[in-house]
Design a protein around this motif. Structure first.
Motif, short mmCIF file in Angstrom:
data_model
loop_
_atom_site.label_atom_id
_atom_site.label_comp_id
_atom_site.label_asym_id
_atom_site.label_seq_id
_atom_site.Cartn_x
_atom_site.Cartn_y
_atom_site.Cartn_z
N MET A 1 -57.15 28.40 34.98
CA MET A 1 -56.23 29.56 34.84
C MET A 1 -55.16 29.19 33.79
O MET A 1 -54.64 28.08 33.80
N LYS A 2 -54.90 30.12 32.87
CA LYS A 2 -53.88 29.85 31.85
C LYS A 2 -52.55 29.59 32.54
O LYS A 2 -52.16 30.31 33.46
N ARG A 3 -51.85 28.53 32.10
CA ARG A 3 -50.56 28.20 32.73
C ARG A 3 -49.52 29.24 32.36
O ARG A 3 -49.32 29.54 31.18
N VAL A 4 -48.89 29.83 33.39
CA VAL A 4 -47.80 30.77 33.14
C VAL A 4 -46.52 30.13 33.67
O VAL A 4 -46.44 29.76 34.83
N SER A 5 -45.54 29.97 32.79
CA SER A 5 -44.27 29.35 33.20
C SER A 5 -43.40 30.38 33.90
O SER A 5 -43.64 31.60 33.82
N LEU A 6 -42.35 29.90 34.57
CA LEU A 6 -41.39 30.80 35.22
C LEU A 6 -40.77 31.72 34.18
O LEU A 6 -40.64 32.94 34.41
N THR A 7 -40.42 31.16 33.03
CA THR A 7 -39.78 31.99 31.98
C THR A 7 -40.71 33.10 31.54
O THR A 7 -40.34 34.27 31.47
N GLN A 8 -41.98 32.74 31.26
CA GLN A 8 -42.93 33.78 30.82
C GLN A 8 -43.09 34.84 31.89
O GLN A 8 -43.08 36.05 31.63
N HIS A 9 -43.18 34.40 33.16
CA HIS A 9 -43.35 35.36 34.27
C HIS A 9 -42.16 36.32 34.32
O HIS A 9 -42.32 37.53 34.43
N LEU A 10 -40.96 35.77 34.18
CA LEU A 10 -39.75 36.62 34.27
C LEU A 10 -39.65 37.56 33.08
O LEU A 10 -39.25 38.72 33.21
N VAL A 11 -40.05 37.08 31.89
CA VAL A 11 -40.03 37.96 30.70
C VAL A 11 -41.02 39.10 30.91
O VAL A 11 -40.71 40.27 30.64
N GLU A 12 -42.17 38.77 31.45
CA GLU A 12 -43.18 39.82 31.70
C GLU A 12 -42.68 40.80 32.77
O GLU A 12 -42.83 42.01 32.63
N GLU A 13 -42.01 40.29 33.81
CA GLU A 13 -41.48 41.20 34.84
C GLU A 13 -40.39 42.08 34.25
O GLU A 13 -40.28 43.26 34.55
N GLN A 14 -39.61 41.50 33.31
CA GLN A 14 -38.51 42.25 32.68
C GLN A 14 -39.10 43.41 31.87
O GLN A 14 -38.57 44.52 31.87
N ARG A 15 -40.24 43.14 31.20
CA ARG A 15 -40.88 44.19 30.39
C ARG A 15 -41.36 45.32 31.30
O ARG A 15 -41.24 46.50 30.99
N LEU A 16 -41.86 44.90 32.47
CA LEU A 16 -42.43 45.92 33.38
C LEU A 16 -41.35 46.69 34.12
O LEU A 16 -41.55 47.79 34.58
N ASN A 17 -40.15 46.03 34.25
CA ASN A 17 -39.16 46.67 35.12
C ASN A 17 -37.76 46.38 34.59
O ASN A 17 -37.30 45.25 34.62
N ASN A 18 -37.10 47.40 34.11
CA ASN A 18 -35.78 47.20 33.49
C ASN A 18 -34.74 46.67 34.46
O ASN A 18 -33.68 46.22 34.05
N ALA A 19 -35.02 46.75 35.79
CA ALA A 19 -34.02 46.28 36.75
C ALA A 19 -33.78 44.79 36.57
O ALA A 19 -32.74 44.27 36.94
N ILE A 20 -34.78 44.11 35.96
CA ILE A 20 -34.57 42.68 35.76
C ILE A 20 -33.90 42.52 34.41
O ILE A 20 -34.53 42.51 33.35
N THR A 21 -32.57 42.42 34.45
CA THR A 21 -31.81 42.31 33.20
C THR A 21 -31.94 40.89 32.66
O THR A 21 -32.36 39.97 33.37
N ALA A 22 -31.54 40.72 31.41
CA ALA A 22 -31.55 39.38 30.81
C ALA A 22 -30.61 38.47 31.60
O ALA A 22 -30.90 37.29 31.80
N GLU A 23 -29.51 39.05 32.10
CA GLU A 23 -28.56 38.26 32.90
C GLU A 23 -29.21 37.77 34.19
O GLU A 23 -29.04 36.63 34.61
N LEU A 24 -29.97 38.66 34.86
CA LEU A 24 -30.63 38.27 36.12
C LEU A 24 -31.70 37.22 35.83
O LEU A 24 -31.84 36.24 36.57
#
Ligand code: P6P
Length: 333
Positions: free
Chosen positions: A1-24
């Motif tokens: 399985m391709k390694r997904v880092s926490l940062t990549q996961h959070l960036v992807e969640e941010q793209r999918l959902n604006n509630a996850i701000t850059a600050e959060l």
């Protein structure tokens, strides 16, 4: 399985959902980095000269372990300068910890139990860090304790790190639950379980049986039926696990189902159970519900409770939905 880092996961969640701000996203990454530091300290054990008691007491009247104090300091220092927080609160501190004037204030409030289960530290049993994130009320001005007293349903993120055979970070931002394993060689969090789901049914329960004589009748009756197994009304045998570390018990339940209980008991009616609402029950309830489970205080959904004080305690019943509904039903008499 391709390694997904926490940062990549959070960036992807941010793209999918604006509630996850850059600050959060920054806040979660800072907390995750602090948990890496705590894991490193915990892992040293006796070699780090940090086991044993700190010979001080916290607001709960509990003797603090050296690692309780060290973990609390790590989280405070990691989160003060980032500009994403207005204030912090901790099991280990009596009052809230505003961001020092030398740093910019942000829009989030962070609460944590820096090292939960610390009675297990000196005997090398899994322990953990629990954290909860709220938005500061609009126009709050200087942060107050009152600003923290929001129902758990208002949490924008919750998670825990469990320091066991592996160090893992379990996180929700309201869009499911994901688990990351610490790659100690690279020092990075790697996504290892996506969208965790708690099995609806279970044959495992977690409770401290030594308190049995103090429980109120509904819990007595419920546990007696579990212990009766096949010969009783449940018609199946159950198994019991109690690690005395909420993070470890909840992590097991997230993975294979079960029901975790810390009920109120007759010893002290002023203390409705042992666990604290703001930085233990609420974050765990958000995680469990996001994974398809349920979490109540025996009468109502934990996330619906309106807090009255920072360190208030609540009874906790959480885990596989069908089992939590069963035990809760005993309380709605
Ligand atoms: P007892 C740890 O002290 C804790 O707060 C939770 O992590 C754990 O589930 C519970 O208390 C254990 O309580 O009464 O069994 O020691």
């Amino acid at each position: 399985m391709k390694r997904v880092s926490l940062t990549q996961h959070l960036v992807e969640e941010q793209r999918l959902n604006n509630a996850i701000t850059a600050e959060l996203r920054l806040l979660i990454e800072v907390v995750a980095r602090a948990c890496k530091t705590i894991s490193h300290s915990v892992g040293k054990g006796a070699l780090g000269g940090i086991l044993g008691s700190a010979d001080t007491e916290n607001i709960q009247g509990e003797v603090q372990k050296k690692l309780d104090v060290i973990s609390n300091e790590i989280l405070l220092e990691a989160n003060e300068w980032g500009g994403h927080l207005a204030a912090m609160a901790s099991e280990e501190m009596e009052t809230i910890h505003p961001i020092p004037n030398r740093y910019p204030m942000g829009e989030y409030l962070l609460m944590f139990d820096p090292l939960d289960g610390s009675s297990n530290i000196d005997v090398n049993v899994s322990i953990g860090t629990i954290f909860s994130v709220l938005k500061a009320p609009e126009g709050m001005g200087a942060p107050t304790e009152q600003a923290f007293l929001q129902p758990g349903a208002q949490q924008v993120a919750a998670g825990y790190a469990v320091y066991g055979p592996q160090t893992m970070l379990v996180l929700t931002t309201g869009h499911g639950v994901n688990c990351f394993t610490l790659d100690r060689e690279m020092g990075s969090w790697v996504l290892t379980q996506r969208d965790m789901r708690i099995p609806e049914q279970t044959k495992e329960f977690a409770i401290n049986m030594s308190n049995q004589r103090h429980w109120y009748p509904p819990v007595q009756r419920y546990i007696d039926e579990l212990l009766a197994g096949k010969t009783g009304p449940r018609g199946k045998d159950f198994n019991m696990r109690w690690i005395a570390s909420m993070v470890a018990d909840v992590h097991r339940i997230l993975n294979r189902g079960g029901v975790f209980m810390y009920p109120a008991d007759a010893r002290d009616p002023s203390k409705p159970g042992k666990l604290r609402l703001m930085y233990e029950a609420n974050p765990m309830a958000m995680i469990v519900e996001q994974a398809g489970g349920a979490a109540t205080d025996g009468r109502q959904r934990i996330l619906d409770i309106t807090p009255t004080s920072l360190h208030q305690r609540v009874p906790v019943f959480l885990g596989s939905k069908s089992e939590v509904e069963q035990v809760t039903g005993y309380h709605v008499e």
